[in-house]
Design a protein around this motif. Structure first.
Motif, PDB file in Angstrom:
ATOM      1  N   SER A 269     -12.764   2.356 -13.938  1.00 29.66           N
ATOM      2  CA  SER A 269     -12.730   2.763 -13.508  1.00 29.66           C
ATOM      3  C   SER A 269     -12.909   4.158 -14.873  1.00 29.66           C
ATOM      4  O   SER A 269     -12.055   3.955 -15.540  1.00 29.66           O
ATOM      5  N   LYS A 271     -10.204   6.318 -15.001  1.00 28.39           N
ATOM      6  CA  LYS A 271      -8.275   5.964 -15.125  1.00 28.39           C
ATOM      7  C   LYS A 271      -8.216   5.146 -15.608  1.00 28.39           C
ATOM      8  O   LYS A 271      -7.195   4.683 -16.259  1.00 28.39           O
ATOM      9  N   ARG A 321     -18.807   3.190  -5.831  1.00 28.70           N
ATOM     10  CA  ARG A 321     -17.564   3.944  -5.422  1.00 28.70           C
ATOM     11  C   ARG A 321     -16.666   2.937  -4.353  1.00 28.70           C
ATOM     12  O   ARG A 321     -16.526   1.412  -3.565  1.00 28.70           O
ATOM     13  N   ARG A 322     -15.754   2.799  -5.072  1.00 29.81           N
ATOM     14  CA  ARG A 322     -14.394   2.268  -3.893  1.00 29.81           C
ATOM     15  C   ARG A 322     -13.924   3.100  -2.783  1.00 29.81           C
ATOM     16  O   ARG A 322     -13.638   4.349  -3.127  1.00 29.81           O
TER      17      ARG A 322
END
Lengths: 324, 330
Positions: A269, A271, A321-322
Motif C-alpha cells: 500500500s 499509504k 486492488r482492495r
C-alpha cells in the motif's frame, strides 16, 4: 498487526501480480519462441536484480509510510565514487581483487551513510521524506556530473577484468546477480515478517501515533529503514558497476520510479502499513519482462513502448486492488 | 557632340564615385561604431546530462577561456539549463541583467525556445542558433549545425560498400525526436537501394549505455545471424559491445557508433577492438566553432552566413588523429 490476523482467507486480489506475470509469460512465449529460453530468462532476471534489490529496501521505506526519490541518483554517485576510489587504489594496493573488495565495501558504507543521512534529516530535522530525497536527488546527480566533468567515469581495464565475474559470472548456471537478488529478498522477507523490527515498521506505517504510544522508538526504526534502503542501493551498485565498468550522468536515471512502481505493483500500500516482499520481487520482474517482450517483438510502434508499460502497470494494480 | 558625350561621361563617373564614397564611408563609420564597443556574448546551452552535452559544456567553456584571453574587449557568459523552461528564464536574465548584445544558443527544445529567442532578438541581440533549430527561423540571425543527414547516410554507405551490398543489420535509435528521425531516414534511405541488406529491426535505446545493453541482449536473443550493429552513438556502442562480449557471439563483424567520442576515436586509432573500425564525426566541438565565429564576426562588426553546416565525416584509422581530443570529457 498483520501477524495477528485471525484466519488466512483466500484473497484473490493478493494474486494480481502473479496472475499478471503469468499472463505476460504466456503472451511472450506466444509472440516469440526465443522468449522462453533459459538464456533470455536469465538475462531478464539479471537485469532486474538492480531495481529488484533497491525495491526490497524501498518496500520497507514505503511500508513505514515514507518514500525515497533519490535512489537512482544515489546509485549513480556511489558507482562513480567507487570507480574513482578503485582507480586511485589500483597503483598502490597490490592485487586487483583486493582493490575491488575495498571498492565494494566503500559502496556499501557510502550507501548506508547516505541512507542514514536521509533518515536523520527526516526524523531529527523533521522534514518530509519527499522533500529531503527530492533535494538529494538533485545533489547526488549533480555531484556525479561534476566528478565526471559531464562525461563518463570509467574503470581501469585490469580492474574491469577482476571485477567482471561479479556481474557476468554464474553459479550452477544462474548468474551471480540473480543469487544476490534472491538472498536479499529472503533476508527482506524474514526481516519484515519474523522480527520485531519488521513489526515496528508495519506498525509505524499503519499508525505512527499509536506506535509511539506503544513505546516503539519510532525515530530509530525510521532511521534504520532509510539506512537499510541505502545499503540495498549500495549492493545494487556493487552488481551494476562491473556490467559496463563506467558511470555517467545517465546512470540510474528514473530508477526511483521503477523501484516505486515495482513495490506498488507488488501489492504494497502506498499509504504504508502493509506490504509484501514476494510481491515486490514479482513486481520488479514483471516490469522488466514487459520491456523484454517489447524488444523481442515489433508488432507495436516503437513510439508506444511507454504506453504499453503504463497499461500493464495500471492493469496489474487493478487486479490486486482492495476495497477501501 | 563630343562635348555632350564627355560631359555625360563625367557626370556618370562622378555620381558613381560619390556613391561609392558614401557607401564606403558609411560602412566604415558603421563598423567603427561596432568595433569600438565591447562585445557581451551570452552562451545558453543544455546542462551536462550525458556524454554529448558534457562535451558541449566543456567546449563552450574552452571557447570562453580562449576567446576572452585573445580579445580583451570580449566578455562571454556561459549558462547551462536542465530543461526548456529553465533555459527560457536564463535567456531573460542574460538580456535584462547581463545585458548581452550577442547570443549563441543551443536550444533545449525547438518549439519552446522560439518565442524567448525572438524576444531577445527584438531587443537588438544578435542571435546564432546551434544544432537544434527554432520553429521560426526569423528569430535567428545565423544557424550553425552538425549534419544529421550525413550522420545517418555515411554509416549506411560505409556498410553497403564494405559488405558488398549484403548484410544483416540491427539498429539502435536515440530518443524519439525529429533529429533521430532525420538520421534514421537517411540511414534506411541509402540501404533501400541494396535489396540484400536487411535491417532486421531498430529499437530506441535513448542514447544511454544501460538501455543499449538491454536492447542488444534482446536483439541477440532474437536474431541468430547479425553482421553489423548500427549503434548510432558512441555511448550506446559501449553498451552494445558489452552485450556482445557477454553473449560470446562471433557472427557480428562490426559495431558502428557515432559522434566521434574520444574513447571510440582512440580505439580506432589503436585498432584495439576488431569490432570498432570506423565512426562518423558529430563533435560537440561545433559549439566552440559557433562561439568563435560569432564572437569574431561581432568584434569586426560583420555578419555570419545565414546557415553554416559543419560537415560530418567518416573517421577511419587513417584520419582518426584529426578527430582525437584527449582533454575533452567526450
Amino acid at each position: 498487526m498483520s501477524t495477528a490476523k485471525p484466519a488466512r482467507r483466500f484473497d484473490p486480489h493478493r494474486f494480481g501480480p502473479v496472475v499478471g506475470l503469468l499472463l505476460l509469460l504466456i503472451v511472450g512465449t506466444a509472440l516469440n519462441p526465443d522468449f522462453a529460453t533459459w538464456d533470455n530468462l536469465m538475462n531478464v532476471l539479471t537485469r532486474t536484480a538492480f531495481i529488484g534489490i533497491i525495491s526490497i529496501g524501498m518496500c520497507f521505506v514505503i511500508i513505514s509510510g515514507g518514500i525515497d526519490l533519490s535512489v537512482g541518483s544515489m546509485a549513480a554517485l556511489i558507482a562513480g565514487g567507487m570507480i574513482l576510489l578503485m582507480n586511485a587504489l589500483a597503483g598502490s594496493v597490490g592485487s586487483p581483487v583486493a582493490v575491488v573488495m575495498l571498492g565494494m565495501l566503500f559502496a556499501l558504507l557510502l550507501g548506508g551513510g547516505f541512507g542514514l543521512a536521509h533518515g536523520y534529516l527526516i526524523t531529527r530535522g523533521r522534514i518530509e521524506p519527499f522533500i529531503v530525497t527530492l533535494g538529494t536527488l538533485g545533489i547526488f546527480r549533480a555531484v556525479l556530473t561534476w566528478l565526471a566533468d559531464g562525461g563518463a567515469i570509467t574503470l581501469d581495464n585490469d580492474l574491469s577484468d577482476a571485477y567482471g565475474p561479479v556481474y557476468y559470472g554464474s553459479l550452477i548456471g544462474i548468474p551471480v546477480p540473480v543469487w544476490v537478488f534472491l538472498a536479499v529478498s529472503v533476508a527482506g522477507a524474514v526481516l519484515l515478517n519474523r522480527t520485531a523490527f519488521g513489526r515496528y515498521v508495519q506498525a509505524i506505517g499503519s499508525n505512527e501515533q499509536v506506535a509511539r504510544f506503544a513505546a516503539v522508538d519510532v525515530d530509530r526504526v525510521k532511521l534504520l529503514t532509510y539506512g537499510l534502503l541505502g545499503v540495498c542501493v549500495g549492493i545494487a551498485t556493487v552488481l551494476y558497476v562491473p556490467r559496463l565498468g563506467s558511470a555517467s550522468p545517465t546512470t540510474g536515471l528514473l530508477w526511483e520510479l521503477e523501484a516505486i512502481a515495482a513495490v506498488i505493483v507488488g501489492g504494497t500500500s502506498f499509504k504504508g502499513g502493509e506490504g509484501r516482499i514476494a510481491g515486490t520481487l514479482i513486481g520488479a520482474v514483471l516490469l522488466s519482462v514487459i520491456s523484454n517482450i517489447l524488444n523481442l517483438t515489433s508488432i507495436i510502434s516503437v513510439y508506444l513502448n511507454a504506453a504499453v508499460q503504463g497499461c500493464v502497470i495500471i492493469a496489474v494494480a487493478f487486479l490486486q486492488r482492495r476495497r477501501p | 557632340m563630343s562635348e555632350v558625350a564627355r560631359y555625360t561621361r563625367r557626370l556618370v563617373l562622378g555620381a558613381g564615385l560619390a556613391m561609392t564614397a558614401t557607401v564606403a564611408l558609411g560602412g566604415a563609420l558603421g563598423s567603427a561604431a561596432f568595433a569600438a564597443d565591447t562585445v557581451k556574448l551570452g552562451v545558453s546551452i543544455p546542462a551536462a546530462t550525458h556524454g554529448f552535452t558534457g562535451g558541449i559544456v566543456w567546449w563552450a567553456n574552452q571557447a570562453k577561456a580562449e576567446l576572452e584571453k585573445a580579445h580583451p574587449n570580449l566578455k562571454v557568459t556561459v549558462k547551462t539549463a536542465s530543461g526548456a523552461p529553465e533555459q527560457a528564464n536564463q535567456l531573460q536574465d542574460l538580456v535584462t541583467v547581463t545585458k548581452i548584445d550577442s547570443l549563441v544558443i543551443f536550444p533545449f527544445e525547438s518549439a519552446a525556445l522560439t518565442q524567448p529567442v525572438m524576444q531577445a532578438k527584438k531587443k537588438g541581440v544578435y542571435v546564432t542558433v546551434v544544432d537544434r533549430g527554432l520553429t521560426d527561423t526569423s528569430a535567428q540571425d545565423a544557424y550553425i549545425a552538425g549534419d544529421n543527414t550525413a550522420f545517418g547516410r555515411i554509416p549506411a554507405e560505409y556498410i553497403a560498400k564494405k559488405y558488398n551490398g549484403k548484410a544483416n543489420i540491427v539498429a539502435l535509435r536515440g530518443i524519439p525526436t525529429t533529429l533521430d528521425n532525420e538520421r534514421w531516414e537517411a540511414f534506411t534511405g541509402v540501404l533501400k537501394q541494396y535489396p540484400d541488406i536487411k535491417i532486421l529491426d531498430g529499437k530506441y535505446a535513448n542514447w544511454n549505455r544501460d538501455d543499449a545493453f538491454k536492447v542488444t541482449q534482446d536483439f541477440l536473443t532474437r536474431f541468430k545471424d547479425i553482421d553489423v550493429v548500427w549503434a548510432a552513438d558512441d555511448d550506446m556502442a559501449f553498451g552494445v559491445l558489452k552485450a556482445i562480449e557477454q553473449a560470446k557471439r562471433t557472427d557480428i563483424k562490426e559495431v558502428f557508433g557515432g559522434a566521434g567520442s574520444k574513447t571510440m576515436v582512440k580505439t580506432i586509432l589503436d585498432g584495439s577492438n576488431p569490432l570498432i573500425r570506423a565512426d562518423v564525426s558529430y563533435s560537440p566541438k561545433f559549439i566552440y566553432d559557433a562561439i568563435k565565429m560569432t564572437a569574431e564576426a561581432r568584434l569586426k562588426g560583420d555578419k555570419l552566413p545565414a546557415t553554416h553546416i559543419i560537415p560530418s565525416s567518416l573517421i577511419t584509422k587513417e584520419n582518426a588523429k584529426e578527430f582525437y581530443f584527449p582533454d575533452s570529457p567526450y
